[in-house]
Scaffold this motif. Sequence first.
Motif, PDB file in Angstrom:
ATOM      1  N   LEU A 306       0.826  -1.207   0.000  1.00  0.00           N
ATOM      2  CA  LEU A 306       0.000   0.000   0.000  1.00  0.00           C
ATOM      3  C   LEU A 306       0.857   1.251   0.000  1.00  0.00           C
ATOM      4  CD1 LEU A 306      -2.895  -0.961   2.456  1.00  0.00           C
ATOM      5  CD2 LEU A 306      -3.033  -0.657  -0.014  1.00  0.00           C
ATOM      6  N   ALA A 307       1.970   1.218   0.751  1.00  0.00           N
ATOM      7  CA  ALA A 307       2.862   2.376   0.788  1.00  0.00           C
ATOM      8  C   ALA A 307       3.394   2.693  -0.604  1.00  0.00           C
ATOM      9  CB  ALA A 307       4.019   2.108   1.749  1.00  0.00           C
ATOM     10  N   ARG A 308       3.735   1.654  -1.368  1.00  0.00           N
ATOM     11  CA  ARG A 308       4.220   1.859  -2.737  1.00  0.00           C
ATOM     12  C   ARG A 308       3.147   2.475  -3.619  1.00  0.00           C
ATOM     13  NH1 ARG A 308       5.677  -3.367  -5.314  1.00  0.00           N
ATOM     14  NH2 ARG A 308       5.909  -1.959  -7.110  1.00  0.00           N
ATOM     15  N   ILE A 309       1.916   1.973  -3.459  1.00  0.00           N
ATOM     16  CA  ILE A 309       0.820   2.506  -4.277  1.00  0.00           C
ATOM     17  C   ILE A 309       0.614   3.988  -4.004  1.00  0.00           C
ATOM     18  CG2 ILE A 309      -1.679   2.428  -4.661  1.00  0.00           C
ATOM     19  CD1 ILE A 309      -1.522  -0.591  -4.109  1.00  0.00           C
ATOM     20  N   PHE A 310       0.553   4.360  -2.716  1.00  0.00           N
ATOM     21  CA  PHE A 310       0.340   5.760  -2.366  1.00  0.00           C
ATOM     22  C   PHE A 310       1.505   6.629  -2.823  1.00  0.00           C
ATOM     23  CE2 PHE A 310      -2.514   3.938   1.037  1.00  0.00           C
ATOM     24  CZ  PHE A 310      -3.690   4.408   0.471  1.00  0.00           C
ATOM     25  N   ALA A 311       2.716   6.091  -2.720  1.00  0.00           N
ATOM     26  CA  ALA A 311       3.880   6.853  -3.179  1.00  0.00           C
ATOM     27  C   ALA A 311       3.825   7.064  -4.691  1.00  0.00           C
ATOM     28  CB  ALA A 311       5.166   6.125  -2.788  1.00  0.00           C
ATOM     29  N   VAL A 318      -1.659  12.676  -8.072  1.00  0.00           N
ATOM     30  CA  VAL A 318      -3.078  12.329  -7.924  1.00  0.00           C
ATOM     31  C   VAL A 318      -3.412  12.142  -6.455  1.00  0.00           C
ATOM     32  CG1 VAL A 318      -4.855  10.611  -8.433  1.00  0.00           C
ATOM     33  CG2 VAL A 318      -3.183  11.241 -10.189  1.00  0.00           C
ATOM     34  N   ASN A 319      -4.491  12.782  -5.996  1.00  0.00           N
ATOM     35  CA  ASN A 319      -4.953  12.622  -4.629  1.00  0.00           C
ATOM     36  C   ASN A 319      -5.945  11.461  -4.565  1.00  0.00           C
ATOM     37  OD1 ASN A 319      -5.294  13.436  -1.820  1.00  0.00           O
ATOM     38  ND2 ASN A 319      -7.368  14.043  -2.426  1.00  0.00           N
ATOM     39  N   ILE A 320      -5.681  10.511  -3.677  1.00  0.00           N
ATOM     40  CA  ILE A 320      -6.597   9.383  -3.489  1.00  0.00           C
ATOM     41  C   ILE A 320      -7.677   9.818  -2.503  1.00  0.00           C
ATOM     42  CG2 ILE A 320      -6.811   7.021  -2.653  1.00  0.00           C
ATOM     43  CD1 ILE A 320      -3.937   6.560  -3.571  1.00  0.00           C
ATOM     44  N   GLU A 321      -8.918   9.856  -2.963  1.00  0.00           N
ATOM     45  CA  GLU A 321     -10.026  10.333  -2.143  1.00  0.00           C
ATOM     46  C   GLU A 321     -10.493   9.282  -1.141  1.00  0.00           C
ATOM     47  OE1 GLU A 321     -10.911  13.396  -2.375  1.00  0.00           O
ATOM     48  OE2 GLU A 321      -9.932  13.950  -4.260  1.00  0.00           O
ATOM     49  N   ASP A 322     -10.447   8.021  -1.538  1.00  0.00           N
ATOM     50  CA  ASP A 322     -10.866   6.926  -0.657  1.00  0.00           C
ATOM     51  C   ASP A 322     -10.232   5.643  -1.163  1.00  0.00           C
ATOM     52  OD1 ASP A 322     -12.089   5.623   1.417  1.00  0.00           O
ATOM     53  OD2 ASP A 322     -14.141   6.186   0.859  1.00  0.00           O
ATOM     54  N   VAL A 347      -4.945   9.326 -15.606  1.00  0.00           N
ATOM     55  CA  VAL A 347      -3.570   9.699 -15.244  1.00  0.00           C
ATOM     56  C   VAL A 347      -2.991   8.683 -14.259  1.00  0.00           C
ATOM     57  CG1 VAL A 347      -2.124  11.471 -14.169  1.00  0.00           C
ATOM     58  CG2 VAL A 347      -4.044  12.148 -15.617  1.00  0.00           C
ATOM     59  N   LEU A 348      -3.785   8.325 -13.247  1.00  0.00           N
ATOM     60  CA  LEU A 348      -3.319   7.380 -12.242  1.00  0.00           C
ATOM     61  C   LEU A 348      -3.139   5.986 -12.845  1.00  0.00           C
ATOM     62  CD1 LEU A 348      -2.617   6.734  -9.311  1.00  0.00           C
ATOM     63  CD2 LEU A 348      -5.044   6.325  -8.880  1.00  0.00           C
ATOM     64  N   SER A 349      -4.093   5.559 -13.665  1.00  0.00           N
ATOM     65  CA  SER A 349      -3.987   4.238 -14.284  1.00  0.00           C
ATOM     66  C   SER A 349      -2.714   4.116 -15.111  1.00  0.00           C
ATOM     67  CB  SER A 349      -5.210   3.965 -15.177  1.00  0.00           C
ATOM     68  OG  SER A 349      -6.392   3.899 -14.413  1.00  0.00           O
ATOM     69  N   ALA A 350      -2.421   5.145 -15.910  1.00  0.00           N
ATOM     70  CA  ALA A 350      -1.224   5.118 -16.747  1.00  0.00           C
ATOM     71  C   ALA A 350       0.041   5.098 -15.898  1.00  0.00           C
ATOM     72  CB  ALA A 350      -1.217   6.327 -17.681  1.00  0.00           C
ATOM     73  N   ALA A 351       0.051   5.893 -14.832  1.00  0.00           N
ATOM     74  CA  ALA A 351       1.234   5.962 -13.972  1.00  0.00           C
ATOM     75  C   ALA A 351       1.481   4.637 -13.261  1.00  0.00           C
ATOM     76  CB  ALA A 351       1.078   7.093 -12.962  1.00  0.00           C
ATOM     77  N   LEU A 352       0.414   3.996 -12.790  1.00  0.00           N
ATOM     78  CA  LEU A 352       0.568   2.727 -12.075  1.00  0.00           C
ATOM     79  C   LEU A 352       0.998   1.603 -13.020  1.00  0.00           C
ATOM     80  CD1 LEU A 352      -2.505   2.872  -9.639  1.00  0.00           C
ATOM     81  CD2 LEU A 352      -0.102   3.260  -9.101  1.00  0.00           C
TER      82      LEU A 352
END
Length: 361
Positions: A306-311, A318-322, A347-352
């Motif tokens: 999870l830490a990697r995902i948020f980083a 991108v701000n994760i709302e929930d 944007v988030l999908s492409a980055a991940l």
Amino acid sequence: MKSALVIGTGLIGTSAALALASRGVLVHLADQDPDQARTAAVLGAGTEEPPEEPVDLVIVAAPPAHVAAALADAMRRGLGRGYLDVASVKGGPRRELEALGLDLTAYIGTHPMSGRERSGPLAATSDLFEGRPWVLTPARDTDTEVLNLALELVSHCRGVPVVMDADAHDRAVALVSHMPHLVSSLVAARLEHAEDTAVRLCGQGIRDVTRIAASDPRMWIDILSANPGPVADLLSEVADDLDETVRALRALQSPDEAKRRKGTDGIHEVLRRGNAGQVRVPGKHGSAPRVYETVALLIDDQPGQLARIFADADRAGVNIEDVRIEHATGQQAGLVQLMVEQKAAPVLSAALRERGWTIRQ
């Protein structure tokens, strides 16, 4: 506020005491169970020593059925300048105190809208009330100083004060807390004797619906005994809806096309009303609910995922709302659902994806 007496050192009382003690307030602790008060004191919530002089505020955190008696005893003994309770019902205790002929100018009923499935002092935390509504129910004769003390308590606990009429509060909590708890318990009760093969299929939906059914039955008997009328009225309405829904489902089994069509209309109406009610549930920070886009990705059940995902989301700006996690059955893996603004989802999908995450479409 320099001093306080907390009577009742369960989850709510000890959490309030911890918050006050962390702000430098001298907190005295009292409980019918000395071991419970001792545990709260060891946790840093205050001292078991009784106050030598009247405290600024007496906080009664006893079960609803015992609130009036505890308040009356404290008032007659002159233990404080101001008195309040934190019970989940408000109209009944005040009427009991009025019937005893007590001067209620120094009293205000309150209810912090926060809790946990666990009870007792060991479940308490100083931040239990942070950002949560804390209802205050002043009457016409409530002394301004007492109202200010109550507001100071809410501030120390970092709650959000909400002023309501006592009986309106009781109807409201019956709707948003007491009735849903019983409905959750009724759904969870269906699982008690269900076949293991069926229970193993439990997903996030049944976990969401039954989560609050894990609460202590003894505590809830006290709560419901103090507010039975409004809860019974609401459950009666739910029962009527259930009867209509059962009839609609039976109609769907009919060989008659007209009856099946009527059954479909009935189920559609139930689901439509559910949609209409759900969108009224306040969203983030109590604001109007917003529609977010979901970005779902598969992760292994390992430390640091999870830490990697948020980083990675942070690097993408991108701000994760929930966030929600659904664990896979029989596998050390899970599905993480990230809720973000709609324009941020691609944007988030492409980055991940770029950083090696498996995106679930």
